[in-house]
Design an enzyme around this catalytic site. Structure first.
Site, PDB file in Angstrom:
ATOM      1  N   HIS A   1       0.801  -1.316   0.084  1.00  5.68           N
ATOM      2  CA  HIS A   1      -0.043   0.209   0.043  1.00  5.68           C
ATOM      3  C   HIS A   1       0.960   1.260  -0.046  1.00  5.68           C
ATOM      4  CE1 HIS A   1      -2.739   3.029   1.590  1.00  5.68           C
ATOM      5  NE2 HIS A   1      -3.712   2.387   1.117  1.00  5.68           N
TER       6      HIS A   1
ATOM      7  N   ASP B   1     -11.197   2.040  -1.578  1.00  5.43           N
ATOM      8  CA  ASP B   1     -10.012   2.792  -0.784  1.00  5.43           C
ATOM      9  C   ASP B   1     -10.780   3.698   0.392  1.00  5.43           C
ATOM     10  OD1 ASP B   1      -7.715   3.838  -0.003  1.00  5.43           O
ATOM     11  OD2 ASP B   1      -6.947   4.489  -1.854  1.00  5.43           O
TER      12      ASP B   1
END
Ligand code: MN
Length: 374
Positions: free
Chosen positions: A210, A333
């Site tokens: 990430h 997200d």
């Protein structure tokens, strides 16, 4: 199926009145598609407190700016532009479930918000990863069809990280791992981090790379115009991380390791041809590493991607052609993405029903070991 945004929102309202796992498509009377979102952030109040504490210190670190603002609550009764973000980070489980119902999402694959535990001293970070993973496991136990989770771990202590990864899968039954790119200034191809790669491969669970604000090593040219952050720097940093893993040869050492990149592969799918071309030239000149495969072959064997925030139909086409839907997963997200727009994009995309099912849930079920709905 095709549904415009207004119909979608209306259907979402209907869905919220149904049983917990009712999806939009079901509410609209169409074939039901299970929606699993793979990159969904959360924070615990303890984590926010710890981040705000170090954000208020003299330490200059770009990753702390967001947390500083998240920690500055406006006076009681007032809101600022950070309030919705702040509230949606710490909304587990009830607020999150309400939002998921309203927006037609069946499952969130949870992960601790960036930069996770990676700014803390090794012992503090290791303990924080443990308590965070315990919290996540508890939330999942309460709602096993609504949540899955990617374990946090502290790369600052690679051996301790491997131990926590093992506990996360075997004891807590979490579904994989997430690292916020580099730690200090180091990327996972460095030998000291190999225990982490080895653990992920041995446990058969994917490691999500990430983004966070770019590493100190990359910061220079990206220090202006906020380029070090989400708009540009995240992708530069994580794609660099991915290419390091490919070119270093660690994927010959850990051939079954599965890595996940968000944001439609952080640009890497676009560069596959160039990576191979330059690699071949480098091989001929004796300057490339010795690798068993071409760079693109590692990417297609060892990486999966998620759609987080990139709602662009030409980019989706490219990624589908390069990776196939077996390596693409849906992600919103949270709390940054718009869940309605994200679902809507794939509902309306020019893809086959089989591709849509894989992207919305099939690939995630396979990769994360999530039980398919009977
Ligand atoms: Mn994210």
């Amino acid at each position: 199926m095709s549904m415009n945004r207004r119909e979608f929102v209306a259907a979402a309202g209907v869905a919220s009145g149904l049983a917990g796992t009712a999806s939009l498509a079901q509410a609209a009377g169409k074939a039901r598609i299970r929606t699993i979102a793979a990159e969904e952030g959360f924070a615990t109040p303890e984590y926010v407190k710890a981040m705000v504490e170090i954000a208020r210190s003299d330490w200059k670190n770009q990753d702390l700016n967001t947390w500083y603002r998240l920690g500055m609550r406006p006076p009681a009764g007032q809101t600022d532009r950070w309030t919705p973000l702040r509230d949606r980070f710490v909304d587990l489980p009830d607020g999150r479930l309400r939002e998921m119902d309203q927006t037609g999402l069946d499952m969130h694959v949870l992960s601790l918000g960036s930069p996770g535990v990676q700014l803390f001293r090794a012992d503090v970070a290791t303990e924080m990863a443990r308590t965070t993973n315990d919290f996540m496991a508890e939330v999942i136990r309460g709602h096993p069809t609504r949540f899955a989770g990617l374990a946090a771990f502290a790369p600052q202590d690679p051996a301790g990280a491997a131990k926590e990864m093992e506990r996360a899968v075997n004891t807590l039954k979490l579904n994989g791992f997430l690292v916020n790119s580099y730690t200090d200034d180091g990327y996972l191809d460095e030998e000291k981090y190999w225990p982490i790669l080895e653990a992920a491969e041995a446990l058969g669970r994917p490691l999500y790379i990430h983004p966070r604000n770019v590493s100190p090593a990359l910061f220079g040219a990206l220090s202006d115009y906020y380029m070090y952050g989400g708009q540009w720097g995240f992708g530069i940093d994580v794609s660099t991380h991915a290419v390091r893993l490919i070119l270093s040869g660690v994927l010959d050492r850990f051939p079954k390791l599965q890595l996940i990149l968000g944001h439609m592969g952080e640009g890497v799918p676009y560069w596959l041809h160039r990576l191979d071309h330059s690699f071949n030239i480098g091989s001929r000149k004796g300057v490339s590493n010795t690798l068993k495969l071409k760079p693109s072959e590692y990417f297609l064997r060892n990486f999966l991607i998620t759609s987080s925030l990139i709602l662009d139909k030409e980019v989706l086409r490219l990624c589908l052609d390069k990776l196939t839907a077996d390596r693409i997963m849906f992600a919103v997200d949270h709390p940054y993405g718009d869940p309605v727009a994200s679902v809507d994009f794939f509902m309306n995309a020019n893809i086959t029903p089989a591709e849509r099912h894989k992207i919305f849930h099939g690939t995630a079920e396979r990769v994360f070991g999530i039980a398919p709905l009977s």
